[in-house]
Motif scaffolding. Structure first.
Motif, PDB file in Angstrom:
ATOM      1  N   ASN A   1       0.812  -1.220   0.000  1.00  0.00           N
ATOM      2  CA  ASN A   1       0.000   0.000   0.000  1.00  0.00           C
ATOM      3  C   ASN A   1       0.846   1.272   0.000  1.00  0.00           C
ATOM      4  OD1 ASN A   1      -2.452  -1.334  -0.063  1.00  0.00           O
ATOM      5  ND2 ASN A   1      -2.635  -1.410   2.153  1.00  0.00           N
ATOM      6  N   TYR A   2       1.907   1.286   0.805  1.00  0.00           N
ATOM      7  CA  TYR A   2       2.707   2.499   0.929  1.00  0.00           C
ATOM      8  C   TYR A   2       3.747   2.665  -0.179  1.00  0.00           C
ATOM      9  CZ  TYR A   2       0.856   3.828   5.486  1.00  0.00           C
ATOM     10  OH  TYR A   2       0.039   4.253   6.500  1.00  0.00           O
ATOM     11  N   PHE A   3       4.289   1.543  -0.659  1.00  0.00           N
ATOM     12  CA  PHE A   3       5.419   1.657  -1.581  1.00  0.00           C
ATOM     13  C   PHE A   3       5.195   0.962  -2.921  1.00  0.00           C
ATOM     14  CE2 PHE A   3       6.884   1.551   2.842  1.00  0.00           C
ATOM     15  CZ  PHE A   3       7.355   2.855   2.944  1.00  0.00           C
ATOM     16  N   GLY A   4       4.051   0.298  -3.090  1.00  0.00           N
ATOM     17  CA  GLY A   4       3.760  -0.369  -4.357  1.00  0.00           C
ATOM     18  C   GLY A   4       4.632  -1.591  -4.604  1.00  0.00           C
ATOM     19  N   ILE A   5       5.146  -2.163  -3.532  1.00  0.00           N
ATOM     20  CA  ILE A   5       6.005  -3.341  -3.657  1.00  0.00           C
ATOM     21  C   ILE A   5       5.245  -4.540  -3.094  1.00  0.00           C
ATOM     22  CG2 ILE A   5       8.189  -4.405  -2.944  1.00  0.00           C
ATOM     23  CD1 ILE A   5       9.252  -1.501  -2.523  1.00  0.00           C
TER      24      ILE A   5
END
Length: 160
Positions: free
Chosen positions: A37-41
């Motif tokens: 959610n925060y980093f798209g990883i």
């Protein structure tokens, strides 16, 4: 043989090719969700990503490096924009407060002039009334004097 979709004759079910990398065991679903959610990883899907998907990370890294290089400049510009907006808002607020205070002073002067005008109108009415009373008094005195003259004339003519 019937190859319709209602009957499956395959011994092994088809699955898309999976990575040769074994799944990771030290994966907390909540933390993996935060990473996604925060980093798209997506740590869970990382072993199954295509070369194209992995290359997109490299593109993101290049874009992030460029962003990191310009962040100090952007921060300076944004601070200037923010501080400028605050100063502008303070300026507009101060001008409006000054205008309101000045308008109150002007309104007070307008009221003073209005009341002075009404007072003068009252003075004029009073002067008009005094003048009318004075004229009536003069007329009354004149009538009295004429009446006295007539009486005096009548008395003199009856005596003489």
């Amino acid at each position: 043989m019937d190859f319709s979709s209602s009957k499956s004759t395959a011994i092994v079910k088809y699955q898309p090719k999976k990575s040769a990398v074994h799944r990771v065991h030290a994966l907390d679903k909540t933390l993996a969700g935060l990473t996604k959610n925060y980093f798209g990883i997506d740590l869970e899907q990382l072993p199954n990503m295509t070369d194209q998907q992995l290359a997109e990370f490299a593109d993101r890294v290049s874009a992030m490096k460029r962003l990191i290089d310009v962040l100090p400049i952007l921060e300076s510009h944004f601070k200037t924009l923010i501080e400028g907006q605050v100063q502008y808002e303070e300026f507009v607020a101060n001008i409006q407060k000054d205008a309101a205070a000045a308008a109150k002073k002007i309104d007070q002067q307008i009221l003073n002039v209005f009341l002075a005008g009404k007072n003068y109108q009252q003075h004029i009415r009073m002067m008009g009334e005094k003048a009318a009373n004075g004229v009536r008094l003069i007329d009354a005195e004149g009538r009295s004097a004429l009446t006295l003259e007539r009486i005096d004339l009548l008395q003199k003519s009856s005596l003489g």
